[in-house]
Design an enzyme around this catalytic site. Structure first.
Site, PDB file in Angstrom:
ATOM      1  N   ALA A 262      -5.948   3.554   8.251  1.00 13.14           N
ATOM      2  CA  ALA A 262      -4.499   3.645   8.445  1.00 13.14           C
ATOM      3  C   ALA A 262      -4.174   4.383   9.749  1.00 13.14           C
ATOM      4  CB  ALA A 262      -3.869   4.323   7.227  1.00 13.14           C
TER       5      ALA A 262
ATOM      6  N   ASN B 116      -4.485   9.245   1.491  1.00 10.56           N
ATOM      7  CA  ASN B 116      -4.740   8.655   2.805  1.00 10.56           C
ATOM      8  C   ASN B 116      -5.000   9.705   3.876  1.00 10.56           C
ATOM      9  OD1 ASN B 116      -4.779   5.918   2.415  1.00 10.56           O
ATOM     10  ND2 ASN B 116      -3.071   5.490   3.792  1.00 10.56           N
ATOM     11  N   GLU B 117      -3.963  10.521   4.159  1.00  9.28           N
ATOM     12  CA  GLU B 117      -4.122  11.488   5.222  1.00  9.28           C
ATOM     13  C   GLU B 117      -3.103  12.614   5.130  1.00  9.28           C
ATOM     14  OE1 GLU B 117      -3.212   8.129   6.841  1.00  9.28           O
ATOM     15  OE2 GLU B 117      -1.193   8.689   6.253  1.00  9.28           O
TER      16      GLU B 117
ATOM     17  N   ASP C 108       0.268  16.964  20.487  1.00  8.42           N
ATOM     18  CA  ASP C 108       1.363  16.558  19.600  1.00  8.42           C
ATOM     19  C   ASP C 108       1.029  16.712  18.123  1.00  8.42           C
ATOM     20  OD1 ASP C 108       2.905  15.975  21.758  1.00  8.42           O
ATOM     21  OD2 ASP C 108       2.665  13.799  21.655  1.00  8.42           O
TER      22      ASP C 108
ATOM     23  N   ASP D 286       0.819  -1.214   0.000  1.00 10.61           N
ATOM     24  CA  ASP D 286       0.000   0.000   0.000  1.00 10.61           C
ATOM     25  C   ASP D 286       0.853   1.265   0.000  1.00 10.61           C
ATOM     26  OD1 ASP D 286      -2.392  -1.300  -0.136  1.00 10.61           O
ATOM     27  OD2 ASP D 286      -2.909  -1.077   1.980  1.00 10.61           O
ATOM     28  N   ALA D 287       1.995   1.212   0.697  1.00 12.60           N
ATOM     29  CA  ALA D 287       2.897   2.370   0.713  1.00 12.60           C
ATOM     30  C   ALA D 287       3.415   2.662  -0.688  1.00 12.60           C
ATOM     31  CB  ALA D 287       4.058   2.123   1.673  1.00 12.60           C
TER      32      ALA D 287
ATOM     33  N   ARG E 115      -4.216  21.791  21.909  1.00 17.67           N
ATOM     34  CA  ARG E 115      -2.820  21.759  22.341  1.00 17.67           C
ATOM     35  C   ARG E 115      -2.438  20.293  22.493  1.00 17.67           C
ATOM     36  NH1 ARG E 115       0.483  25.961  25.279  1.00 17.67           N
ATOM     37  NH2 ARG E 115       2.548  25.030  25.141  1.00 17.67           N
TER      38      ARG E 115
ATOM     39  N   ASN F  60      -5.267   7.018  11.054  1.00 18.52           N
ATOM     40  CA  ASN F  60      -6.485   7.423  11.750  1.00 18.52           C
ATOM     41  C   ASN F  60      -7.003   6.342  12.689  1.00 18.52           C
ATOM     42  OD1 ASN F  60      -9.269   8.910  11.941  1.00 18.52           O
ATOM     43  ND2 ASN F  60      -9.762   6.904  11.113  1.00 18.52           N
ATOM     44  N   LYS F  61      -6.999   5.097  12.233  1.00 20.73           N
ATOM     45  CA  LYS F  61      -7.540   4.007  13.059  1.00 20.73           C
ATOM     46  C   LYS F  61      -6.693   3.785  14.303  1.00 20.73           C
ATOM     47  CE  LYS F  61      -9.350  -0.691  12.890  1.00 20.73           C
ATOM     48  NZ  LYS F  61      -8.672  -1.135  14.129  1.00 20.73           N
TER      49      LYS F  61
END
Length: 267
Positions: free
Chosen positions: A165, A124-125, A153, A52-53, A151, A167-168
């Protein structure tokens, strides 16, 4: 795909070994009227070979083209979310193509504009993360509404296909790719009397615009993630995210739906 005869193959790691393994497949394709190209410019079908990458890289490196089909050939143990075919069974896949056992699925992308000067798409994101061991502060706006001050990371904005991906792993929802929307998830948010966020992922429909404004507190040099690539920008003040009109057309097997992939991968 049977009428898409000009093929370009995109390889990730270990290209020399994979090209050698693909040579018999090239012969089968050429015997069936396909042309293998050395450059994607004149291709009307782009095939990634890897995982997938690799597929994400193939889409990005060829410019998120809407005038061609994308297909993925997996070199791993199993087919994956973007790879419906396996390198050890491509001859079978060719039979399925000629028998019309495949279909084309359109996947949405998101468009990101950074400070009005840099624009890109993500399949994807998109992620905005602190580049140092320190939280940063982001004012979150939905359309013209000031929504919250984050506020922490970082923030991750995912497409429906990207919902399985990064997100999950942030406890975001898995979203059906037939729903035109995008999702916002938090990375280690700090919630107290001064900073308060929703504390859970939220989903915006295709008509919404998300604006992320970084507060200048000495940590306004974030790491920007475009799928599986990082974008280097010296300083960021604002990122505007929306669902793009640009869609990626992918080739999938009729008996391998998105939810069958989810079931196979996670259950």
């Amino acid at each position: 795909m049977a009428d898409r005869r000009n093929l370009f193959f995109f390889y990730g790691d270990d290209k020399a070994t994979l090209v050698e393994k693909m040579k018999p497949i090239y012969r089968i394709l050429e015997e069936n009227g396909f042309t293998i190209l050395d450059h994607p410019k004149n291709a009307n079908a782009i095939v990634s070979v890897g995982d997938d990458a690799t597929f994400l890289q193939a889409v990005r490196k060829t410019g998120f083209r809407e005038d061609c089909l994308y297909a993925g050939i997996s070199t791993k143990d199993e087919i994956s979310f973007y790879c419906d075919f396996h390198i050890d069974h491509v001859d079978t896949a060719l039979q399925e193509i000629t028998k019309n056992e495949i279909e084309v699925r359109k996947y949405p992308t998101i468009q990101v504009d950074v400070d009005g000067s840099t624009s890109f798409h993500c399949l994807n994101e998109f992620s905005l993360r602190s580049s140092i061991i320190k939280t940063f502060v982001v004012d979150v706006h939905v359309d013209d509404l000031y929504f919250e001050t984050f506020r922490g990371d970082g923030l991750v904005v995912s497409t429906p296909t990207g919902s399985t991906a990064y997100n999950k792993s942030l406890h975001g929802a898995v979203v059906d790719p037939l729903i035109p929307c995008f999702q916002v998830s938090e990375l280690a948010s700090l919630n107290n009397n001064t900073y308060r966020t929703l504390g859970s992922p939220f989903i915006l429909n295709h008509e919404r615009t998300l604006t992320l404004k970084l507060r200048p507190d000495g940590n306004d040099y974030p790491v920007i993630g475009m799928d599986n690539e990082a974008l280097s920008i010296k300083q960021v003040e604002k990122a505007v995210v929306r669902l793009s009109d640009k869609q990626i057309k992918t080739v999938k097997l009729k008996n391998n739906s998105f939810w069958e992939k989810v079931q196979r991968t996670f259950l």
